[in-house]
Every structure is written in structure tokens, then in C-alpha cells.
Design an enzyme around this catalytic site. Structure first.
Site, short mmCIF file in Angstrom:
data_model
loop_
_atom_site.label_atom_id
_atom_site.label_comp_id
_atom_site.label_asym_id
_atom_site.label_seq_id
_atom_site.Cartn_x
_atom_site.Cartn_y
_atom_site.Cartn_z
N CYS A 9 45.00 29.97 38.40
CA CYS A 9 44.59 30.70 37.32
C CYS A 9 44.98 29.96 36.08
CB CYS A 9 44.61 32.20 37.20
SG CYS A 9 46.35 32.75 36.82
N ARG A 59 46.44 36.71 37.70
CA ARG A 59 45.43 36.72 38.83
C ARG A 59 46.28 35.69 39.83
NH1 ARG A 59 40.29 34.63 35.82
NH2 ARG A 59 41.97 33.62 34.68
N ASP A 62 39.71 38.83 34.38
CA ASP A 62 40.83 38.39 33.82
C ASP A 62 41.56 39.63 33.01
OD1 ASP A 62 43.10 36.92 32.68
OD2 ASP A 62 41.93 35.46 32.12
#
Length: 162
Positions: free
Chosen positions: A8, A14, A137
Site C-alpha cells: 500500500c 492496509r 483506505d
């Protein structure tokens, strides 16, 4: 041996969550000896930092151990090390294509692309135009529940394909 790198932007939300979830899933399946799993970011701005407290708290609530990890930036020299490089969003894809010379061995894939188009997963991973949506996100939204939902579904689908 399956060698998977989750990516990420900063490697504190994440991708670290995906690394932890995937490790949990392969451990539960009794397949840990088949996998090497790590995570990295496309940016160095969080390098050295531990996982985001929201990631740690969400995984704790789900009874999933957070892997011991400090954020790091993915390097071009790592391309040959990994069999699969799994990214979370289109910005990560763009950065990885630049870093890895357009992915000549087609090792890079968006996490939610592993969820079949006919899946009952909601919200849908595949959009009406055929593209695959990004993993939510939590850095911007603060919503670690949505990120976990996406990561868990993507990792379960990925494991099913392996």
C-alpha cells in the site's frame, strides 16, 4: 513456496493488515510452511513506523495477531524475490509499474481482483465497467472496519486460488 508481498502507500494500514490476515489464514489452514508473506509501501514517509493503531485495534478485535513489523519502502531489487505482489489501489499500481518496469512477469495484482465477479461479496469488488475497486483506505476515512472487510475477503479469495 508461495512468496507474497502486500503493498500500500505507507505500509502502516492496509498492507500490514493484509500481511497479518493472510498469515492468520494460512496458519489456520495448516499451510504456513507453504508461504512467505511480507508487506511494504510505495512511499518512504512512514518508514520505520509501527502499524497504525487503528490496524492494531481492528485486528485485536478480530482475534488476529498483528505481525511484528515496521514500515518500509518496496525496492526495485525485490521484484525477483516475490512470486506475487499484491497492491491495494490504483495509485499503488502506478508506482509499482514504474518501479518494476511495467511488471514484465505479471506478478502484480490488485487484492480485490481475486474475488470472483459472481461473488456475493458486498460491496462488489468488480465495478460495472469491469474494473476492480480499490481496498478502502482507513488513513483517509478512519474506517478500519471497511478496510478489514475488503482485506479479509481479498485474502480469503487469494488463498482459495493458491
Amino acid at each position: 513456496m508461495h512468496r507474497i508481498l502486500f503493498v500500500c502507500l505507507g505500509n502502516i494500514c492496509r498492507s500490514t493488515m493484509a500481511q497479518s490476515v493472510m498469515q492468520y489464514l494460512v496458519d489456520e489452514a495448516g499451510r504456513a510452511d507453504e508461504f512467505v508473506i511480507d508487506s511494504a509501501g510505495t512511499s518512504s514517509e512512514e518508514s520505520g513506523n509501527p502499524p497504525h493503531r487503528g490496524t492494531a485495534e481492528k485486528l485485536r478485535r478480530e482475534h488476529i495477531s498483528l505481525v511484528a513489523h515496521h514500515a518500509r519502502r518496496v525496492r526495485a531489487a525485490e521484484y525477483d524475490k516475490w512470486g506475487l505482489i499484491v497492491y491495494m489501489d490504483e495509485d499503488n499500481e502506478w508506482a509499482l509499474m514504474r518501479l518494476f518496469n511495467n511488471d514484465p512477469e505479471h506478478k502484480c495484482a490488485k487484492l480485490l481482483s481475486f474475488i470472483p465477479e459472481d461473488s456475493s461479496f458486498r460491496p462488489r469488488a468488480h465495478l460495472h465497467d469491469g474494473t476492480v475497486r480499490d481496498v478502502a483506505d482507513p488513513w483517509w476515512t478512519g474506517n478500519f472496519d471497511d478496510a478489514y472487510r475488503d482485506v479479509r475477503a481479498g485474502c480469503e479469495a487469494l488463498l482459495a486460488t493458491l
